[in-house]
Enzyme design. Structure first.
Site, mmCIF file in Angstrom:
data_model
loop_
_atom_site.group_PDB
_atom_site.id
_atom_site.type_symbol
_atom_site.label_atom_id
_atom_site.label_comp_id
_atom_site.label_asym_id
_atom_site.label_seq_id
_atom_site.Cartn_x
_atom_site.Cartn_y
_atom_site.Cartn_z
ATOM 1 N N CYS A 145 68.068 23.744 35.583
ATOM 2 C CA CYS A 145 68.408 23.404 36.446
ATOM 3 C C CYS A 145 69.716 22.701 37.401
ATOM 4 C CB CYS A 145 67.620 22.728 37.653
ATOM 5 S SG CYS A 145 67.549 22.952 39.758
ATOM 6 N N LYS A 166 67.592 28.038 49.797
ATOM 7 C CA LYS A 166 66.835 27.809 48.925
ATOM 8 C C LYS A 166 66.320 28.927 48.463
ATOM 9 C CE LYS A 166 64.588 23.290 47.373
ATOM 10 N NZ LYS A 166 63.848 22.232 47.882
ATOM 11 N N SER A 194 63.439 26.445 42.467
ATOM 12 C CA SER A 194 63.867 25.030 42.924
ATOM 13 C C SER A 194 65.562 24.850 43.224
ATOM 14 C CB SER A 194 63.149 23.628 43.210
ATOM 15 O OG SER A 194 62.394 23.167 44.940
ATOM 16 N N HIS A 237 62.378 25.712 36.736
ATOM 17 C CA HIS A 237 60.654 24.800 36.443
ATOM 18 C C HIS A 237 59.683 25.278 35.645
ATOM 19 C CE1 HIS A 237 64.170 21.551 38.090
ATOM 20 N NE2 HIS A 237 63.788 22.655 39.406
ATOM 21 N N GLU A 239 58.171 23.340 33.523
ATOM 22 C CA GLU A 239 58.057 22.018 33.382
ATOM 23 C C GLU A 239 57.192 21.188 34.523
ATOM 24 O OE1 GLU A 239 61.296 20.445 35.798
ATOM 25 O OE2 GLU A 239 60.598 22.148 34.191
ATOM 26 N N ARG A 251 58.173 16.551 51.281
ATOM 27 C CA ARG A 251 59.481 16.077 51.532
ATOM 28 C C ARG A 251 60.391 16.398 52.544
ATOM 29 N NH1 ARG A 251 63.328 16.386 46.598
ATOM 30 N NH2 ARG A 251 63.699 18.429 47.888
#
Length: 333
Positions: A145, A166, A194, A237, A239, A251
């Site tokens: 990222c 986003k 993200s 991502h 992971e 969040r």
């Protein structure tokens, strides 16, 4: 399973902090047969330990019977709160100690941006030293990222571009080129993303990078570059665990309710089960009409959790990455 977290006893350490206690999964075997992998964890405080768990879990599965030692590193220039600082003091070595050793592989996570431009981030000088060091002292490095954006900016001046909104969700990719890192992965890999910025595929190719996968709605996904070290870049991502995107969404909703951002975040695409997506959408509509930090207590945390559908992609990616490092290491003996 032969994966282990290495005991960290830094011979050059002069402070009074106690050494990290060793946590073994199995004996790693002869040192020459073991792969030494570093994790430079730049994630923000709230995600720091989750990133550790995600990476250790995925690496342990991918390692199979191959012995692997994992070493944690941090950038001192990343601002941290007291709890995160204490945790890092227990488990991590400062990245400044890296020149004293070579690593077979290195994984560098992204970080939450604090400055409009990457080269204005407080940790930029330290991160660029890691980028240059990794090119000569690792068999392969994965840049994830924001770290991927930093590496291509430093080496080739390729600027990331702000996205209209986003890039957030789980996206199905198509293979843009043959690469052994995809061996055993689904024909159309799924990867979480993200991020607020992206890289232009044509510019990457013009500078010598190979695009391996790309996704509608997410653009370039995985790309590589082979120099002395093999660099693998993830804009996404793989992971992440099953609830990572849900935690990020919660969040960002909280930040909206507290007035820290102007608009509600989009729901992550292709992620929530239909029942959960409906519950989240209903909550978002209510939050938009009645903006109040107290509403976060009613966030639908008990809605059915998503599954990590991308795990069938992530495990082969990491297995193949380790296998490539092991082959390269064997060839140098």
């Amino acid at each position: 399973m032969s994966f282990m977290l290495v005991e960290r006893r830094d011979p050059e350490r002069t402070d009074a902090r106690p050494p990290v206690r060793e946590r073994r999964v199995a004996e790693p075997g002869p040192r020459s047969a073991c792969l030494d992998i570093g994790l430079l964890n730049n994630m923000p405080d709230a995600a720091l330990q989750a990133a550790e768990r995600q990476f250790m879990s995925l690496l342990a599965i991918a390692a199979g019977s191959r012995p692997v030692r994992l070493h944690f590193y941090s950038l001192a220039a990343i601002p941290r709160g007291p709890e995160a600082e204490a945790h890092i003091a227990r488990l991590y070595a400062d990245i400044a100690g890296l020149p004293a050793r070579d690593l077979d592989g290195l994984f560098v996570t992204g970080s939450e941006p604090r400055a409009p431009k990457l080269d204005a981030e407080p940790y930029w000088p330290a991160l660029t030293r890691v980028i240059e060091w990794a090119a000569d002292h690792t068999g392969s490095t994965v840049w994830s990222c924001l770290a991927a954006h930093a590496a291509v900016l430093h080496f080739d001046g390729i600027e990331r571009q702000p996205l209209p909104q986003k890039c957030f969700g789980v996206f199905e990719s198509v293979r843009a080129g043959a690469d052994l890192i995809l061996a055993g992965a689904p024909e159309r890999p799924r990867i979480p993303h993200s991020r607020h910025n992206g890289l232009d595929a044509a510019e990457l190719v013009a500078r010598g990078y190979r695009v391996v996968t790309r996704a509608a709605g997410a653009g370039v996904d995985i790309f590589t570059r082979q120099e002395k070290s093999r660099f693998v870049f993830f804009q996404g991502h793989p992971e992440y665990d099953a609830t990572s995107l849900a935690r990020e969404y919660r969040r960002d909703v909280g930040r909206y309710l507290r007035g820290e951002r102007d608009a509600l975040p989009p729901l992550p695409a292709g992620y929530f089960p239909p029942e959960t997506e409906a519950a989240m959408a209903a909550f978002a509509a209510h939050a938009a009409r009645h903006r109040d930090p107290a509403l976060l207590a009613a966030f639908p945390d008990d809605a059915p959790a998503p599954e990590a559908s991308w795990r069938t992609t992530a495990v082969p990616l990491f297995r193949n990455w380790l296998a490539g490092i092991a082959i390269a290491k064997a060839g140098t003996r």
